[in-house]
Design an enzyme around this catalytic site. Structure first.
Site, PDB file in Angstrom:
ATOM      1  N   CYS A 139       0.854  -1.200   0.000  1.00 31.03           N
ATOM      2  CA  CYS A 139       0.000   0.000   0.000  1.00 31.03           C
ATOM      3  C   CYS A 139       0.886   1.246   0.000  1.00 31.03           C
ATOM      4  CB  CYS A 139      -0.913  -0.009   1.222  1.00 31.03           C
ATOM      5  SG  CYS A 139      -1.797   1.555   1.431  1.00 31.03           S
ATOM      6  N   CYS A 191       0.502   3.508   3.064  1.00 36.40           N
ATOM      7  CA  CYS A 191       1.156   2.945   4.259  1.00 36.40           C
ATOM      8  C   CYS A 191       2.660   3.221   4.199  1.00 36.40           C
ATOM      9  CB  CYS A 191       0.909   1.442   4.360  1.00 36.40           C
ATOM     10  SG  CYS A 191      -0.694   1.018   5.081  1.00 36.40           S
ATOM     11  N   ASP A 236      -0.764  16.432  -3.188  1.00 39.89           N
ATOM     12  CA  ASP A 236      -1.108  15.429  -4.197  1.00 39.89           C
ATOM     13  C   ASP A 236      -0.125  15.542  -5.360  1.00 39.89           C
ATOM     14  OD1 ASP A 236      -3.999  13.769  -4.944  1.00 39.89           O
ATOM     15  OD2 ASP A 236      -2.538  14.134  -6.546  1.00 39.89           O
ATOM     16  N   ASN A 287     -13.248  10.241  -2.027  1.00 41.02           N
ATOM     17  CA  ASN A 287     -13.714   9.307  -3.046  1.00 41.02           C
ATOM     18  C   ASN A 287     -13.810   7.924  -2.390  1.00 41.02           C
ATOM     19  OD1 ASN A 287     -13.628  11.368  -4.942  1.00 41.02           O
ATOM     20  ND2 ASN A 287     -11.502  10.918  -5.487  1.00 41.02           N
ATOM     21  N   HIS A 323      -8.423   8.235   2.572  1.00 38.36           N
ATOM     22  CA  HIS A 323      -7.780   9.557   2.527  1.00 38.36           C
ATOM     23  C   HIS A 323      -8.798  10.589   2.059  1.00 38.36           C
ATOM     24  CE1 HIS A 323      -7.412   7.873  -1.518  1.00 38.36           C
ATOM     25  NE2 HIS A 323      -7.492   9.107  -1.950  1.00 38.36           N
TER      26      HIS A 323
HETATM   27  P1  AMP Z   1      -8.205   8.846  -5.083  1.00 35.35           P
HETATM   28  O1  AMP Z   1      -8.341   8.875  -6.593  1.00 35.35           O
HETATM   29  O2  AMP Z   1      -9.285   9.548  -4.346  1.00 35.35           O
HETATM   30  O3  AMP Z   1      -7.951   7.440  -4.594  1.00 35.35           O
HETATM   31  O4  AMP Z   1      -6.914   9.706  -4.780  1.00 35.35           O
HETATM   32  C1  AMP Z   1      -5.625   9.207  -4.873  1.00 35.35           C
HETATM   33  C2  AMP Z   1      -4.748  10.392  -5.078  1.00 35.35           C
HETATM   34  O5  AMP Z   1      -3.429  10.048  -4.707  1.00 35.35           O
HETATM   35  C3  AMP Z   1      -4.679  10.885  -6.536  1.00 35.35           C
HETATM   36  O6  AMP Z   1      -5.143  12.233  -6.600  1.00 35.35           O
HETATM   37  C4  AMP Z   1      -3.195  10.759  -6.887  1.00 35.35           C
HETATM   38  O7  AMP Z   1      -2.744  11.833  -7.686  1.00 35.35           O
HETATM   39  C5  AMP Z   1      -2.531  10.752  -5.523  1.00 35.35           C
HETATM   40  N1  AMP Z   1      -1.269  10.054  -5.407  1.00 35.35           N
HETATM   41  C6  AMP Z   1      -0.978   8.803  -5.824  1.00 35.35           C
HETATM   42  N2  AMP Z   1       0.288   8.490  -5.501  1.00 35.35           N
HETATM   43  C7  AMP Z   1       0.815   9.568  -4.858  1.00 35.35           C
HETATM   44  C8  AMP Z   1       2.073   9.865  -4.270  1.00 35.35           C
HETATM   45  N3  AMP Z   1       3.091   8.992  -4.283  1.00 35.35           N
HETATM   46  N4  AMP Z   1       2.242  11.077  -3.699  1.00 35.35           N
HETATM   47  C9  AMP Z   1       1.253  11.975  -3.700  1.00 35.35           C
HETATM   48  N5  AMP Z   1       0.035  11.759  -4.216  1.00 35.35           N
HETATM   49  C10 AMP Z   1      -0.184  10.568  -4.792  1.00 35.35           C
HETATM   50 ZN    ZN Z   2      -2.364   1.520   3.603  1.00 39.45          ZN
END
Ligand code: AMP
Ligand code: ZN
Length: 107
Positions: free
Chosen positions: A3, A6, A29, A84, A97
């Site tokens: 994950c 995590c 993000d 979401n 999150h």
């Molecule tokens: P969701 O689509 O609500 O699950 O949001 C996941 C979010 O995590 C997305 O907006 C991605 O751009 C962001 N995301 C994924 N990996 C990373 C990362 N390593 N660092 C920062 N944001 C991330």
């Molecule tokens: Zn996790």
């Protein structure tokens, strides 16, 4: 468990935290959709906010308080807090999150 959030909350993957609380961390993000776009992420793993709300409301309250603090730090006023929940709703990372977004960044 593989994950990514995590790994970020535990420090296994590097990330710059915008703010932290007892139960959660906040970081930008990687693909921002607004001038301010910060993720608020609990340190404990739950699949989504619905599971977190049932299993650990104290952590959820702490998470939201962190989100409000981040919004005060990073924006001048109005903000959005979005969770979401489920793939059809656009969830792509299955560690609970919230997204804090704002169109009015604090300079
Ligand atoms: P969701 O689509 O609500 O699950 O949001 C996941 C979010 O995590 C997305 O907006 C991605 O751009 C962001 N995301 C994924 N990996 C990373 C990362 N390593 N660092 C920062 N944001 C991330
Ligand atoms: Zn996790």
């Amino acid at each position: 468990m593989d994950c990514i959030f995590c790994k970020i909350t535990s420090g296994e993957l590097p990330a710059t935290f915008v703010a932290e609380s007892e139960h959660a961390v906040a970081f930008n993000d990687i693909h921002p959709v607004a001038p301010v776009h910060v993720l608020i992420v609990p340190r404990v793993h739950f699949t989504d906010v619905a599971e977190l709300a049932v299993a650990n409301p104290e952590v959820l309250a702490d998470l939201i308080q962190l989100g409000v603090r981040v919004a005060e730090l990073k924006s001048t006023g109005s903000f959005r807090l979005q969770f979401n929940t489920g793939a059809e709703a656009g969830q792509t990372v299955f560690h609970a999150h919230g997204h804090i977004t704002s169109r009015t960044p604090r300079s």
